[in-house]
Motif scaffolding. Structure first.
Motif, PDB file in Angstrom:
ATOM      1  N   GLY A 280      12.760   6.640  -7.788  1.00 55.82           N
ATOM      2  CA  GLY A 280      12.222   5.683  -6.991  1.00 55.82           C
ATOM      3  C   GLY A 280      11.496   5.718  -6.056  1.00 55.82           C
ATOM      4  N   GLN A 281      10.431   4.882  -5.741  1.00 57.86           N
ATOM      5  CA  GLN A 281       9.447   5.059  -4.559  1.00 57.86           C
ATOM      6  C   GLN A 281      10.295   4.596  -3.317  1.00 57.86           C
ATOM      7  N   HIS A 282      10.307   5.691  -2.511  1.00 56.50           N
ATOM      8  CA  HIS A 282      10.807   5.493  -1.123  1.00 56.50           C
ATOM      9  C   HIS A 282       9.556   5.683   0.014  1.00 56.50           C
ATOM     10  N   VAL A 283       9.848   5.072   1.182  1.00 55.18           N
ATOM     11  CA  VAL A 283       8.915   5.353   2.203  1.00 55.18           C
ATOM     12  C   VAL A 283       9.935   5.612   3.351  1.00 55.18           C
ATOM     13  N   VAL A 284       9.266   5.807   4.465  1.00 55.85           N
ATOM     14  CA  VAL A 284       9.909   6.267   5.743  1.00 55.85           C
ATOM     15  C   VAL A 284       9.278   5.671   6.965  1.00 55.85           C
ATOM     16  N   LEU A 285       9.771   4.886   7.353  1.00 51.76           N
ATOM     17  CA  LEU A 285       9.262   4.148   8.941  1.00 51.76           C
ATOM     18  C   LEU A 285       9.568   5.116   9.908  1.00 51.76           C
TER      19      LEU A 285
ATOM     20  N   ALA B 292       8.657  18.529   7.066  1.00 55.88           N
ATOM     21  CA  ALA B 292       8.303  17.428   8.079  1.00 55.88           C
ATOM     22  C   ALA B 292       6.963  17.125   7.341  1.00 55.88           C
ATOM     23  N   ASP B 293       5.839  17.971   7.315  1.00 55.34           N
ATOM     24  CA  ASP B 293       4.715  17.645   6.854  1.00 55.34           C
ATOM     25  C   ASP B 293       4.378  17.100   5.470  1.00 55.34           C
ATOM     26  N   GLY B 294       5.597  16.947   4.919  1.00 56.49           N
ATOM     27  CA  GLY B 294       5.663  16.454   3.655  1.00 56.49           C
ATOM     28  C   GLY B 294       5.731  14.699   3.717  1.00 56.49           C
ATOM     29  N   ILE B 295       5.626  14.026   4.783  1.00 56.33           N
ATOM     30  CA  ILE B 295       5.371  12.783   4.918  1.00 56.33           C
ATOM     31  C   ILE B 295       4.000  12.554   5.554  1.00 56.33           C
ATOM     32  N   ALA B 296       3.170  11.568   4.881  1.00 56.07           N
ATOM     33  CA  ALA B 296       2.015  10.991   5.577  1.00 56.07           C
ATOM     34  C   ALA B 296       2.459   9.851   6.236  1.00 56.07           C
ATOM     35  N   MET B 297       2.359   9.959   7.672  1.00 52.84           N
ATOM     36  CA  MET B 297       2.778   8.627   8.706  1.00 52.84           C
ATOM     37  C   MET B 297       1.385   8.047   9.129  1.00 52.84           C
ATOM     38  N   GLN B 298       1.642   6.833   9.092  1.00 49.89           N
ATOM     39  CA  GLN B 298       0.242   6.242   9.437  1.00 49.89           C
ATOM     40  C   GLN B 298       0.378   6.418  11.055  1.00 49.89           C
ATOM     41  N   ASP B 299      -0.813   6.156  11.390  1.00 53.34           N
ATOM     42  CA  ASP B 299      -1.006   6.293  12.985  1.00 53.34           C
ATOM     43  C   ASP B 299      -0.517   4.888  13.625  1.00 53.34           C
ATOM     44  N   ARG B 300      -0.782   3.898  12.983  1.00 58.67           N
ATOM     45  CA  ARG B 300      -0.424   2.569  13.315  1.00 58.67           C
ATOM     46  C   ARG B 300      -0.285   1.702  12.007  1.00 58.67           C
ATOM     47  N   PHE B 301       0.884   0.810  12.214  1.00 56.12           N
ATOM     48  CA  PHE B 301       1.623  -0.034  10.931  1.00 56.12           C
ATOM     49  C   PHE B 301       0.246  -1.006  10.594  1.00 56.12           C
ATOM     50  N   ARG B 302       0.242  -0.578   9.031  1.00 58.27           N
ATOM     51  CA  ARG B 302      -0.876  -1.542   8.545  1.00 58.27           C
ATOM     52  C   ARG B 302      -0.569  -1.618   7.096  1.00 58.27           C
ATOM     53  N   MET B 303      -0.193  -2.891   6.411  1.00 55.70           N
ATOM     54  CA  MET B 303       0.372  -3.215   5.287  1.00 55.70           C
ATOM     55  C   MET B 303      -0.628  -3.948   4.378  1.00 55.70           C
ATOM     56  N   PRO B 304      -1.326  -3.244   3.292  1.00 59.56           N
ATOM     57  CA  PRO B 304      -2.532  -4.252   2.514  1.00 59.56           C
ATOM     58  C   PRO B 304      -1.770  -5.251   1.837  1.00 59.56           C
ATOM     59  N   ILE B 305      -2.364  -6.149   1.707  1.00 57.39           N
ATOM     60  CA  ILE B 305      -1.593  -7.362   0.860  1.00 57.39           C
ATOM     61  C   ILE B 305      -2.441  -7.987  -0.284  1.00 57.39           C
ATOM     62  N   LEU B 306      -2.157  -7.811  -1.634  1.00 56.34           N
ATOM     63  CA  LEU B 306      -2.985  -8.174  -2.461  1.00 56.34           C
ATOM     64  C   LEU B 306      -2.426  -9.555  -2.817  1.00 56.34           C
ATOM     65  N   THR B 307      -3.329 -10.639  -2.913  1.00 54.65           N
ATOM     66  CA  THR B 307      -2.924 -12.143  -2.909  1.00 54.65           C
ATOM     67  C   THR B 307      -3.701 -12.668  -4.309  1.00 54.65           C
ATOM     68  N   PRO B 308      -3.121 -13.562  -4.744  1.00 59.37           N
ATOM     69  CA  PRO B 308      -3.619 -14.082  -6.370  1.00 59.37           C
ATOM     70  C   PRO B 308      -5.065 -14.479  -6.236  1.00 59.37           C
ATOM     71  N   ASP B 309      -5.808 -14.929  -5.296  1.00 62.61           N
ATOM     72  CA  ASP B 309      -7.073 -15.214  -5.357  1.00 62.61           C
ATOM     73  C   ASP B 309      -7.981 -13.955  -4.951  1.00 62.61           C
ATOM     74  N   GLY B 310      -7.481 -12.808  -4.664  1.00 56.37           N
ATOM     75  CA  GLY B 310      -8.296 -11.733  -4.678  1.00 56.37           C
ATOM     76  C   GLY B 310      -8.792 -11.468  -3.090  1.00 56.37           C
ATOM     77  N   ALA B 311      -8.370 -12.311  -2.287  1.00 56.84           N
ATOM     78  CA  ALA B 311      -8.940 -12.183  -0.978  1.00 56.84           C
ATOM     79  C   ALA B 311      -8.251 -11.129  -0.297  1.00 56.84           C
ATOM     80  N   ALA B 312      -8.821 -10.465   0.798  1.00 52.65           N
ATOM     81  CA  ALA B 312      -8.331  -9.285   1.437  1.00 52.65           C
ATOM     82  C   ALA B 312      -7.319  -9.854   2.298  1.00 52.65           C
ATOM     83  N   ALA B 313      -5.997  -9.253   2.707  1.00 53.50           N
ATOM     84  CA  ALA B 313      -5.239  -9.617   3.523  1.00 53.50           C
ATOM     85  C   ALA B 313      -4.307  -8.453   4.028  1.00 53.50           C
TER      86      ALA B 313
END
Length: 444
Positions: free
Chosen positions: A54-59, A75-96
């Motif tokens: 299963g795909q797991h993430v770590v906050l 510990a270096d086996g986790i690629a942690m974001q510098d700042r929270f960012r969640m790309p969203i795929l929308t039905p019309d293809g617009a970036a969110a």
């Protein structure tokens, strides 16, 4: 001679408890019924690639799991974001996207929600008002555990749009159930701990290594280096109190121990433990189970440069790029993670192929013109317990009614949802109790 502790179960909770106990100078025997360690978080090889079950993430707020990795040297086996960012795929293809600013909590999310293109301006205001009210809830209040998150959201002005584009986007992934079925107490804990109380808490970390290499094998090595015994294919059928010690009955032998940590799924724990422990099969059955399904596709060429993304108004929930972690030499390996996957659990492979290849083509235009070389599905029928109303009062504490016998597992009363972080915290708690009890301290 140091006291002997048996740890029943080689999942993340059992591995954590065993590492703690070995560090405390105790003699440890870890007993796992299967041929492998890892419990609900394991990897396997398929056609030459590494696949996580299963795909797991770590906050960033998952502090105990990250501390365990530091202890194991991974510990270096986790690629942690510098700042929270969640790309969203929308039905019309617009970036969110959902993202945080540099402002302190709770203002760090205000700008991101105000700019969130997957919702109308009016719905963004609805979300902000509900977020303020949610921050005022106490997740430890037992009354919250008797309510659903969905009912609370409805009372606070939320609609189908805000549910689909925000609340369920997070609740389903974190709690493995829809907001309409989720415990309000657990939902409040998730949203407060991860998103509202600390600015950097929701920064997302994605494993760079298969789970086997991230914590399973390193924990096994850690134990062996400290003279612990690690035994697979060693199913414990029952644990019995024998005067001031314990007797563990296996298929073809008996073991004795001064203390026992039972770190197996709830239904197994209820069968293994004596009735005096106070955890019954009825209580275990009440916790129930919820499934997760993962759809795996390997394309002949890359189709996205996103490391991960969530999708709204789509059967796809989350997509992760697993190309490097799996060791795929060419093309791109995408994994679709489907939580609360009751409707997909028994769907035949051809139907899943039809639905999800079409959805990937719709969400990622390059996928529409790129052939795929492999398609397969993994299904976890009992990925988590059912985290709905009333589940809090069914989750047992680490201490049982028998001194020296403790419970561990992400399904126990950790205060966290059923996650890797909850499993690690439960392992620490069980080990601490055993250590104190053997030293003549804490009592059940």
């Amino acid at each position: 001679m140091s006291p002997h502790v048996a740890v029943v179960g080689g999942g993340l909770a059992g591995l954590t408890a065993a590492c703690d106990l070995a560090d405390a100078g105790l003699r440890v025997t870890l007993l796992e019924s299967r041929a492998r360690l890892g419990g609900a978080t394991f990897s396997f090889r398929r056609d030459g690639i590494a696949v996580d079950n299963g795909q797991h993430v770590v906050l960033r707020c998952c502090t105990e799991y990250q501390a365990l990795l530091r202890r194991l040297g991974t510990a270096d086996g986790i690629a942690m974001q510098d700042r929270f960012r969640m790309p969203i795929l929308t039905p019309d293809g617009a970036a969110a996207e959902l993202a945080r600013s540099a402002a302190p909590a709770p203002l760090h999310l205000a700008t991101g929600i105000a700019r969130y293109g997957a919702l109308s301006v009016a719905d963004r205001l609805r979300v902000l008002r509900a977020a303020v009210a949610l921050r005022g809830l106490d997740p430890t209040d037992p009354a919250l555990d008797e309510q659903t998150f969905g009912d609370w959201l409805a009372r606070h002005g939320q609609n189908d749009a805000t549910l689909g584009a925000l609340w369920n986007l997070i609740a389903v992934a974190a709690l493995n159930c829809d907001a309409a079925e989720a415990s309000l107490a657990l939902a409040a804990m998730v949203f407060r701990t991860a998103l509202l109380d600390r600015a950097d808490a929701a920064d997302i970390g994605v494993p760079r290594l298969p789970l086997e290499d991230l914590h399973v094998r390193p924990a096994e090595k850690y134990l062996l280096d400290r003279d612990a015994q690690v035994r697979t294919r060693s199913a414990v059928r029952s644990v019995e109190r024998d005067h001031d010690r314990f007797r563990l009955l296996l298929d073809s032998e008996e073991l004795t121990a001064d203390a026992v940590v039972v770190a197996v799924p709830p239904d197994t724990a209820a069968k293994v433990c004596p009735s005096q422990a106070g955890f019954s099969t009825r209580q275990a059955g009440g916790l129930g189970a919820a499934p997760i399904v993962n759809v795996h596709v390997i394309y002949e060429r890359p189709v996205t440069d996103l490391p991960f993304a969530a999708a709204v108004s789509s059967p796809v929930q989350w997509i992760f790029d697993r190309t490097d972690v799996a060791g795929v030499a060419s093309g791109q390996y995408l994994a679709i993670s489907l939580s609360a996957a009751h409707s997909w659990l028994d769907t035949p492979m051809p139907k899943l192929r039809e639905v999800f290849l079409a959805e990937l083509a719709r969400l990622l235009p390059a996928a529409a013109t790129t052939p795929h070389s492999r398609f397969f599905v993994t299904r976890e029928r009992r990925a988590t317990f059912r985290q709905g109303p009333g589940s809090g009062r069914l989750r047992p504490p680490a201490a049982t009614g028998i001194r020296g016998l403790t419970l561990a597992g992400s399904w126990t009363a950790t205060g966290w949802p059923d996650t890797m972080e909850g499993a690690v915290r439960s392992g620490h708690r069980a080990a601490d109790l055993v250590t104190a009890q053997l030293a003549g301290g804490a009592r059940s």
